[in-house]
Design a protein around this motif. Structure first.
Motif, PDB file in Angstrom:
ATOM      1  N   TRP A 170      66.845 -29.830  -5.407  1.00  0.00           N
ATOM      2  CA  TRP A 170      65.713 -28.424  -5.496  1.00  0.00           C
ATOM      3  C   TRP A 170      65.826 -27.523  -4.666  1.00  0.00           C
ATOM      4  N   ILE A 171      66.489 -27.807  -3.514  1.00  0.00           N
ATOM      5  CA  ILE A 171      66.913 -26.785  -2.523  1.00  0.00           C
ATOM      6  C   ILE A 171      67.921 -25.904  -2.980  1.00  0.00           C
ATOM      7  N   GLU A 172      68.838 -26.497  -3.487  1.00  0.00           N
ATOM      8  CA  GLU A 172      70.015 -25.497  -3.980  1.00  0.00           C
ATOM      9  C   GLU A 172      69.330 -24.781  -5.223  1.00  0.00           C
ATOM     10  N   ALA A 173      68.573 -25.121  -6.151  1.00  0.00           N
ATOM     11  CA  ALA A 173      68.085 -24.355  -7.198  1.00  0.00           C
ATOM     12  C   ALA A 173      66.993 -23.366  -6.515  1.00  0.00           C
ATOM     13  N   TRP A 174      66.387 -23.838  -5.513  1.00  0.00           N
ATOM     14  CA  TRP A 174      65.258 -22.605  -4.781  1.00  0.00           C
ATOM     15  C   TRP A 174      66.436 -21.436  -4.222  1.00  0.00           C
ATOM     16  N   GLN A 175      67.276 -21.909  -3.638  1.00  0.00           N
ATOM     17  CA  GLN A 175      68.203 -20.891  -3.356  1.00  0.00           C
ATOM     18  C   GLN A 175      68.954 -19.817  -3.944  1.00  0.00           C
ATOM     19  N   LYS A 176      69.321 -20.664  -5.274  1.00  0.00           N
ATOM     20  CA  LYS A 176      69.773 -19.669  -6.366  1.00  0.00           C
ATOM     21  C   LYS A 176      68.605 -18.753  -6.706  1.00  0.00           C
ATOM     22  N   ASN A 177      67.748 -19.332  -6.965  1.00  0.00           N
ATOM     23  CA  ASN A 177      66.365 -18.444  -7.575  1.00  0.00           C
ATOM     24  C   ASN A 177      66.062 -17.290  -6.548  1.00  0.00           C
ATOM     25  N   GLN A 178      66.221 -17.693  -5.413  1.00  0.00           N
ATOM     26  CA  GLN A 178      65.855 -16.596  -4.424  1.00  0.00           C
ATOM     27  C   GLN A 178      66.973 -15.329  -4.514  1.00  0.00           C
ATOM     28  N   GLN A 179      68.150 -15.781  -4.676  1.00  0.00           N
ATOM     29  CA  GLN A 179      69.230 -14.678  -4.666  1.00  0.00           C
ATOM     30  C   GLN A 179      69.201 -13.925  -5.948  1.00  0.00           C
ATOM     31  N   GLN A 180      68.568 -14.164  -6.985  1.00  0.00           N
ATOM     32  CA  GLN A 180      68.412 -13.489  -8.125  1.00  0.00           C
ATOM     33  C   GLN A 180      67.628 -12.393  -8.218  1.00  0.00           C
TER      34      GLN A 180
END
Ligand code: DAT
Length: 180
Positions: A170-180
């Motif tokens: 979930w954290i990895e997905a959250w990070q990707k989402n933040q970078q978009q």
């Protein structure tokens, strides 16, 4: 409302009835997380920083000064990168949390864990009833958006490992989402 989109690490609330495994999960998650996460055991904070109004001998628990606690936590939670480990979550402002994990445990195991901890019988009974009645889960669901609340079983090390792996994903997905 979701938390601040400019943060580089999320705020993860780990909640559940005492003995369900919050601290055990928070410690492992702090080690395994791909982003730095500071583990705050809120009960310990309350004791260490004197954020309570009184101590109840019979129940062996502190009556928390919620205003003081929220004032202390505000800058830390707003900055992100924390795991808030506490047996209740409805006093936290909704905007703080990116993910709310509610840990669950069957009542036989929970009873044994609390007995080992040396809790008085009525405190064990009260916590066991609360777990059976899903008090913390209801609290989380009524305080946060349904999509950020996850309920996870915590009955053994396999659960612990798979739960932490799931939160790491979930954290990895959250990070990707933040970078978009
Ligand atoms: P909490 O922080 O919710 O009060 P804890 O993390 O201190 O609970 O755990 C209480 C005890 O139960 C402790 O001896 C560790 C054990 N425990 C909890 N969850 C577990 C799990 N999923 N697997 C193995 N042991 C667990």
């Amino acid at each position: 409302m979701s938390a601040d989109s400019s943060k580089s690490a999320p705020v993860i609330v780990i909640t559940g009835t005492p003995g369900t495994g919050k601290t055990t999960h928070a410690q492992l998650l702090a080690q395994e997380s791909p982003v730095p996460l500071k583990h705050i055991n809120v009960g310990e904070w309350v004791k260490d920083k004197g954020l309570y109004e009184s101590y109840d001998d019979e129940w062996q628990s502190h009556t928390v000064d919620e205003d003081k606690l929220l004032d202390e936590l505000e800058p830390v939670a707003s900055a992100g990168g924390v795991i808030l480990d506490w047996h209740t979550c409805d006093i936290f402002p909704e905007r703080w949390a990116d993910l709310v994990v509610v840990l669950r445990c069957n009542h036989t195991q929970l009873w044994e864990r609390l007995e080992k901890r040396g809790y008085p019988l009525k405190k064990i009974q009260e916590n066991n009833e609360a777990e059976i009645m899903e008090v913390v889960l209801d609290e989380a669901r009524s305080s946060y958006a349904p999509e950020i609340v996850i309920e996870l079983q915590s009955e053994g090390t396999e659960d612990l490992e798979s739960n932490v792996a799931r939160i790491v994903q979930w954290i990895e997905a959250w990070q990707k989402n933040q970078q978009q």
